[in-house]
Design a protein around this motif. Structure first.
Motif, PDB file in Angstrom:
ATOM      1  N   ALA A  68       0.835  -1.439   0.018  1.00 40.46           N
ATOM      2  CA  ALA A  68      -0.098  -0.104   0.057  1.00 40.46           C
ATOM      3  C   ALA A  68       0.977   1.300   0.024  1.00 40.46           C
ATOM      4  O   ALA A  68       1.912   1.254   0.557  1.00 40.46           O
ATOM      5  N   THR A  69       0.161   2.184  -0.665  1.00 40.85           N
ATOM      6  CA  THR A  69       1.049   3.481  -0.644  1.00 40.85           C
ATOM      7  C   THR A  69       0.027   4.347   0.044  1.00 40.85           C
ATOM      8  O   THR A  69      -1.250   4.657  -0.622  1.00 40.85           O
ATOM      9  N   ILE A  92      -7.880  11.590  -2.194  1.00 41.91           N
ATOM     10  CA  ILE A  92      -6.589  10.930  -2.219  1.00 41.91           C
ATOM     11  C   ILE A  92      -6.564   9.742  -3.083  1.00 41.91           C
ATOM     12  O   ILE A  92      -7.415   8.824  -2.843  1.00 41.91           O
ATOM     13  N   ALA A  93      -5.526   9.633  -3.939  1.00 39.81           N
ATOM     14  CA  ALA A  93      -5.543   8.179  -4.517  1.00 39.81           C
ATOM     15  C   ALA A  93      -4.831   7.123  -3.381  1.00 39.81           C
ATOM     16  O   ALA A  93      -4.014   7.152  -2.805  1.00 39.81           O
ATOM     17  N   ARG A  94      -5.895   6.114  -3.176  1.00 37.73           N
ATOM     18  CA  ARG A  94      -5.738   5.157  -2.266  1.00 37.73           C
ATOM     19  C   ARG A  94      -6.240   3.961  -2.689  1.00 37.73           C
ATOM     20  O   ARG A  94      -7.530   3.655  -3.109  1.00 37.73           O
ATOM     21  N   ASP A  95      -5.658   2.712  -2.305  1.00 37.58           N
ATOM     22  CA  ASP A  95      -5.967   1.359  -2.585  1.00 37.58           C
ATOM     23  C   ASP A  95      -5.375   0.563  -1.805  1.00 37.58           C
ATOM     24  O   ASP A  95      -4.063   0.118  -1.723  1.00 37.58           O
ATOM     25  N   TYR A 181      -5.817  23.242 -16.074  1.00 35.14           N
ATOM     26  CA  TYR A 181      -6.075  21.986 -16.035  1.00 35.14           C
ATOM     27  C   TYR A 181      -6.461  21.332 -14.842  1.00 35.14           C
ATOM     28  O   TYR A 181      -5.599  21.520 -13.833  1.00 35.14           O
ATOM     29  N   ILE A 182      -7.151  20.333 -14.895  1.00 33.82           N
ATOM     30  CA  ILE A 182      -7.678  19.698 -13.453  1.00 33.82           C
ATOM     31  C   ILE A 182      -7.475  18.282 -13.485  1.00 33.82           C
ATOM     32  O   ILE A 182      -8.055  17.482 -14.540  1.00 33.82           O
ATOM     33  N   ASN A 183      -6.895  17.699 -12.459  1.00 30.40           N
ATOM     34  CA  ASN A 183      -6.786  16.152 -12.324  1.00 30.40           C
ATOM     35  C   ASN A 183      -7.842  15.875 -11.173  1.00 30.40           C
ATOM     36  O   ASN A 183      -8.093  16.438 -10.144  1.00 30.40           O
ATOM     37  N   ILE A 184      -8.707  14.903 -11.411  1.00 29.46           N
ATOM     38  CA  ILE A 184      -9.879  14.212 -10.516  1.00 29.46           C
ATOM     39  C   ILE A 184      -9.675  12.857 -10.412  1.00 29.46           C
ATOM     40  O   ILE A 184      -9.290  12.043 -11.232  1.00 29.46           O
ATOM     41  N   ILE A 185      -9.332  12.325  -9.067  1.00 24.39           N
ATOM     42  CA  ILE A 185      -9.309  11.077  -8.615  1.00 24.39           C
ATOM     43  C   ILE A 185     -10.658  10.448  -8.557  1.00 24.39           C
ATOM     44  O   ILE A 185     -11.415  11.006  -7.675  1.00 24.39           O
ATOM     45  N   GLY A 186     -10.874   9.339  -9.055  1.00 24.80           N
ATOM     46  CA  GLY A 186     -12.273   8.634  -8.733  1.00 24.80           C
ATOM     47  C   GLY A 186     -12.248   7.998  -7.621  1.00 24.80           C
ATOM     48  O   GLY A 186     -11.557   7.343  -7.008  1.00 24.80           O
ATOM     49  N   ASN A 187     -13.691   7.955  -7.187  1.00 27.86           N
ATOM     50  CA  ASN A 187     -13.786   6.985  -5.702  1.00 27.86           C
ATOM     51  C   ASN A 187     -13.415   5.694  -6.042  1.00 27.86           C
ATOM     52  O   ASN A 187     -13.298   5.049  -5.000  1.00 27.86           O
ATOM     53  N   ASP A 188     -13.534   5.160  -7.210  1.00 22.88           N
ATOM     54  CA  ASP A 188     -13.360   3.561  -7.272  1.00 22.88           C
ATOM     55  C   ASP A 188     -11.853   3.485  -7.829  1.00 22.88           C
ATOM     56  O   ASP A 188     -11.615   2.407  -8.308  1.00 22.88           O
ATOM     57  N   PHE A 189     -11.035   4.420  -7.414  1.00 20.77           N
ATOM     58  CA  PHE A 189      -9.424   4.195  -7.805  1.00 20.77           C
ATOM     59  C   PHE A 189      -8.724   2.688  -7.342  1.00 20.77           C
ATOM     60  O   PHE A 189      -9.156   2.466  -6.293  1.00 20.77           O
ATOM     61  N   GLU A 190      -8.064   2.105  -8.099  1.00 20.07           N
ATOM     62  CA  GLU A 190      -7.390   1.159  -7.877  1.00 20.07           C
ATOM     63  C   GLU A 190      -6.105   1.000  -8.436  1.00 20.07           C
ATOM     64  O   GLU A 190      -5.925   1.303  -9.561  1.00 20.07           O
ATOM     65  N   ALA A 191      -5.116   0.678  -7.554  1.00 23.90           N
ATOM     66  CA  ALA A 191      -3.725   0.310  -8.346  1.00 23.90           C
ATOM     67  C   ALA A 191      -3.841  -0.680  -9.111  1.00 23.90           C
ATOM     68  O   ALA A 191      -4.578  -1.968  -9.001  1.00 23.90           O
ATOM     69  N   PRO A 192      -2.883  -0.847 -10.426  1.00 28.25           N
ATOM     70  CA  PRO A 192      -3.036  -1.972 -11.324  1.00 28.25           C
ATOM     71  C   PRO A 192      -2.492  -3.029 -10.739  1.00 28.25           C
ATOM     72  O   PRO A 192      -1.324  -3.004  -9.844  1.00 28.25           O
TER      73      PRO A 192
END
Length: 208
Positions: A68-69, A92-95, A181-192
């Motif tokens: 995990a990161t 926050i990008a989290r998985d 320019y806007i970055n958006i992290i989805g609520n369903d983000f997962e690391a590959p």
């Protein structure tokens, strides 16, 4: 963030006549640049492994790994984007479910390591790239804007002045020609996660 002038020819460069200017410009610059970012993060992992020999010739090796990161610093919230599109920039990008089982079976046909067959498979998850989180913190629409100017609207470059005073570099004041320019992290983000398998056979030939 320094800005880029593009020239159609060497003559245009000599005459300081660019046909395009682009810059990822700070909306509220400090000494000509965006303010420094500070980010706290941690890469954590756990691993367990077990070996089992049901016969002298057969070995079964099983393992499980968790990675995990963890990013502890949230990007800035953009209320306008949230009101307009219903999207949040402070995600926050989290998985945290990267559980990776692994298994390897080894069979020694003669029991002397001369003829060995190996079969294995497992899952492998990638850590979240830290630069992606830094990019999310920069690209919230509240810190930086994309400036793109072409044709007659391109300012005449004054490179000496830019080096002396970074605040003079053309930037967000080019209103109407800049779009955040806007970055958006989805609520369903997962690391590959990648599943891999291997099959190998090793044979030693001894001379007589």
């Amino acid at each position: 963030q320094g800005g880029l002038f593009e020239f159609p020819s060497l003559d245009a460069l000599a005459n300081r006549q660019p046909n395009r200017y682009t810059r990822l410009a700070p909306i509220n610059p400090q000494n000509g640049f965006a303010s420094f970012l500070k980010m706290t993060s941690a890469d954590v992992a756990l691993y367990a492994q077990a070996d089992y020999n049901p016969t002298p010739k057969l070995n079964i090796q099983g393992g499980i790994r968790w990675d995990a990161t963890l990013f502890m610093t949230r990007p800035e919230r953009n209320p306008l984007l949230e009101t307009t599109l219903g999207q949040r920039t402070n995600v926050i990008a989290r998985d945290l479910n990267n559980i990776q089982p692994r298994l390897q079976i080894t069979y020694d046909f003669a029991g002397d390591q001369t003829s060995v067959l190996k079969l294995g498979a497992g899952a492998y998850s990638a850590n979240i790239v830290h630069w992606a989180q830094l990019s999310n913190m920069q690209q919230t629409g509240t810190r930086l804007t994309d400036v793109v100017v072409t044709g007659a609207n391109v300012p005449t470059p004054d490179f000496i002045r830019y080096r002396q005073d970074p605040n003079s570099v053309p930037g967000a004041e080019l209103a109407g020609q800049s779009v955040p320019y806007i970055n958006i992290i989805g609520n369903d983000f997962e690391a590959p996660t990648t599943w891999k398998g291997n099959l190998s056979f090793r044979q030693f030939f001894a001379g007589k």
